[in-house]
Scaffold this active site. Structure first.
Site, PDB file in Angstrom:
ATOM      1  N   SER A 138      31.798  29.658  47.463  1.00 25.52           N
ATOM      2  CA  SER A 138      31.777  28.860  46.045  1.00 25.52           C
ATOM      3  C   SER A 138      30.765  27.779  45.943  1.00 25.52           C
ATOM      4  CB  SER A 138      33.342  28.134  46.023  1.00 25.52           C
ATOM      5  OG  SER A 138      33.390  27.199  45.176  1.00 25.52           O
ATOM      6  N   TYR A 151      39.948  23.357  50.489  1.00 28.15           N
ATOM      7  CA  TYR A 151      39.070  24.310  49.715  1.00 28.15           C
ATOM      8  C   TYR A 151      37.556  24.019  49.990  1.00 28.15           C
ATOM      9  CZ  TYR A 151      37.548  27.717  46.087  1.00 28.15           C
ATOM     10  OH  TYR A 151      37.014  28.550  45.501  1.00 28.15           O
TER      11      TYR A 151
HETATM   12  P1  NAD Z   1      42.353  35.347  42.200  1.00 28.04           P
HETATM   13  O1  NAD Z   1      43.674  34.563  42.409  1.00 28.04           O
HETATM   14  O2  NAD Z   1      42.370  35.897  40.818  1.00 28.04           O
HETATM   15  O3  NAD Z   1      42.599  36.805  43.260  1.00 28.04           O
HETATM   16  C1  NAD Z   1      42.718  36.193  44.701  1.00 28.04           C
HETATM   17  C2  NAD Z   1      42.940  37.493  45.383  1.00 28.04           C
HETATM   18  O4  NAD Z   1      43.166  37.159  46.696  1.00 28.04           O
HETATM   19  C3  NAD Z   1      44.039  38.369  44.851  1.00 28.04           C
HETATM   20  O5  NAD Z   1      43.783  39.629  44.875  1.00 28.04           O
HETATM   21  C4  NAD Z   1      45.164  37.872  45.765  1.00 28.04           C
HETATM   22  O6  NAD Z   1      46.123  38.855  45.863  1.00 28.04           O
HETATM   23  C5  NAD Z   1      44.292  37.807  47.052  1.00 28.04           C
HETATM   24  N1  NAD Z   1      45.216  37.056  47.943  1.00 28.04           N
HETATM   25  C6  NAD Z   1      45.457  35.648  47.873  1.00 28.04           C
HETATM   26  N2  NAD Z   1      46.331  35.313  49.144  1.00 28.04           N
HETATM   27  C7  NAD Z   1      46.007  36.659  49.995  1.00 28.04           C
HETATM   28  C8  NAD Z   1      46.404  36.786  51.036  1.00 28.04           C
HETATM   29  N3  NAD Z   1      46.915  35.782  51.937  1.00 28.04           N
HETATM   30  N4  NAD Z   1      46.042  38.104  51.858  1.00 28.04           N
HETATM   31  C9  NAD Z   1      45.536  38.787  51.049  1.00 28.04           C
HETATM   32  N5  NAD Z   1      44.899  38.884  49.793  1.00 28.04           N
HETATM   33  C10 NAD Z   1      45.460  37.515  49.275  1.00 28.04           C
HETATM   34  O7  NAD Z   1      41.067  34.377  42.489  1.00 28.04           O
HETATM   35  P2  NAD Z   1      39.697  34.709  42.078  1.00 28.04           P
HETATM   36  O8  NAD Z   1      39.230  33.140  41.456  1.00 28.04           O
HETATM   37  O9  NAD Z   1      39.354  35.893  41.813  1.00 28.04           O
HETATM   38  O10 NAD Z   1      39.186  34.220  43.792  1.00 28.04           O
HETATM   39  C11 NAD Z   1      38.605  34.953  44.479  1.00 28.04           C
HETATM   40  C12 NAD Z   1      37.622  34.442  45.464  1.00 28.04           C
HETATM   41  O11 NAD Z   1      36.432  33.627  44.765  1.00 28.04           O
HETATM   42  C13 NAD Z   1      38.170  33.262  46.047  1.00 28.04           C
HETATM   43  O12 NAD Z   1      37.914  33.142  47.547  1.00 28.04           O
HETATM   44  C14 NAD Z   1      38.014  31.760  45.484  1.00 28.04           C
HETATM   45  O13 NAD Z   1      37.823  30.727  46.318  1.00 28.04           O
HETATM   46  C15 NAD Z   1      36.556  32.128  44.916  1.00 28.04           C
HETATM   47  N6  NAD Z   1      36.117  31.385  43.994  1.00 28.04           N
HETATM   48  C16 NAD Z   1      36.711  31.644  42.611  1.00 28.04           C
HETATM   49  C17 NAD Z   1      36.209  30.598  41.620  1.00 28.04           C
HETATM   50  C18 NAD Z   1      36.717  30.772  40.303  1.00 28.04           C
HETATM   51  O14 NAD Z   1      36.352  29.739  39.498  1.00 28.04           O
HETATM   52  N7  NAD Z   1      37.823  31.315  40.053  1.00 28.04           N
HETATM   53  C19 NAD Z   1      35.094  30.021  41.936  1.00 28.04           C
HETATM   54  C20 NAD Z   1      34.354  29.974  42.894  1.00 28.04           C
HETATM   55  C21 NAD Z   1      34.647  30.752  44.218  1.00 28.04           C
END
Ligand code: NAD
Length: 256
Positions: A138, A151
């Site tokens: 991130s 985080y």
């Molecule tokens: P999201 O909530 O849409 O997806 C998260 C995914 O992780 C889902 O498929 C969920 O089922 C799975 N998950 C959650 N807990 C779990 C567990 N214990 N075991 C297995 N699977 C699990 O979130 P997202 O925004 O797509 O995030 C994905 C990644 O991107 C994360 O690592 C997040 O930190 C990172 N990220 C997101 C953003 C943003 O703005 N959305 C920005 C930077 C980084």
């Protein structure tokens, strides 16, 4: 480009993970899906792209379940060629109010799970002299925001892990890099928009503008599709010597 390769994407039933899984599937890679929620929907979206899909519901906070997932992937496809460590959760609170069990869960899911998948995937990648490890960190792996202690600590940690794995594989055909998105409108961020709208008594649109305006100069969300294409680039021959990068796609967030 990725026909006969297998990509395992953790947390790929939603958001960024699903976007990356679809982009890799469009290049012909078979996919190991993981995560909770709409498993059938995600599986159908990938299968529609004409590749083989295996779903494993390992909870990324549990090393024994991660081991079982890696074993199942190897049994079905021979080995994991592309490992995308994406599963992640968020909790927003000041450090003195931060529930210790939320801290432990975030470190386990956002950081330690990548250690486990990586240690289990590497031997076969090294033996094949080809592999790609892509850690979805991130912009919070590069800079901090208040109220996100666990985080930010986990994401800085995974950027460090990325560099170590890149060094330990530097003379091989295996590369390890991190992707550092800014705001992406997924369920993880929608919760933060909703919380802001409720706290300030404003509309969803206003809360979205405020959220972007605080951090992201472009005033635009990055999309899962754009992040998927960056992952495809890391898997391409052009990226053979991209090693240990923490590549932000953040609308200028970290440039400030
Ligand atoms: P999201 O909530 O849409 O997806 C998260 C995914 O992780 C889902 O498929 C969920 O089922 C799975 N998950 C959650 N807990 C779990 C567990 N214990 N075991 C297995 N699977 C699990 O979130 P997202 O925004 O797509 O995030 C994905 C990644 O991107 C994360 O690592 C997040 O930190 C990172 N990220 C997101 C953003 C943003 O703005 N959305 C920005 C930077 C980084």
């Amino acid at each position: 480009m990725l026909k006969h390769k297998t990509a395992l994407v953790t947390g790929s039933t939603s958001g960024i993970g699903l976007g990356i899984a679809k982009a890799l599937a469009r290049q012909g890679a078979n996919i190991v899906l993981n995560g909770f929620g709409d498993v059938d929907g995600a599986q159908a979206e990938i299968a529609a792209l004409g590749v083989d899909v295996l779903y494993h519901g390992a909870d990324m906070s549990r090393p024994a379940e991660i081991e079982d997932m890696m074993r199942a992937a190897a049994e079905r496809f021979g080995r994991v060629d592309i490992l995308v460590n994406n599963a992640g959760i968020q909790h927003v609170a000041a450090i003195e109010d931060f529930p210790p069990e939320r801290w432990d869960a975030i470190i386990a899911i956002n950081l330690s799970s990548a250690f486990h998948t990586t240690r289990l995937a590497l031997p076969a990648m090294k033996a094949a002299n080809w592999g790609r490890i892509i850690n979805v960190a991130s912009v919070h792996g590069l800079v901090a925001s208040a109220q996100k202690s666990a985080y930010v600590a986990a994401k800085h940690g995974i950027v460090g892990l990325t560099k170590v794995v890149a060094l330990e594989t530097a003379t091989t055909g295996v590369t390890c890099n991190a992707i550092c998105p800014g705001w992406v409108l997924t369920p993880l961020v929608q919760k933060q928009v909703d919380a802001k709208a409720a706290a300030l008594g404003i509309s969803n649109e206003e809360a979205t503008r405020l959220l972007l305006g605080e951090k992201e100069p472009s005033m635009q969300f990055t999309t899962p599709e754009e992040l998927g294409e960056l992952a495809v680039f890391f898997c391409s021959p052009a990226a053979n010597n991209v090693r240990g990068a923490a590549w932000n796609m953040d609308g200028g967030w970290a440039a400030q």
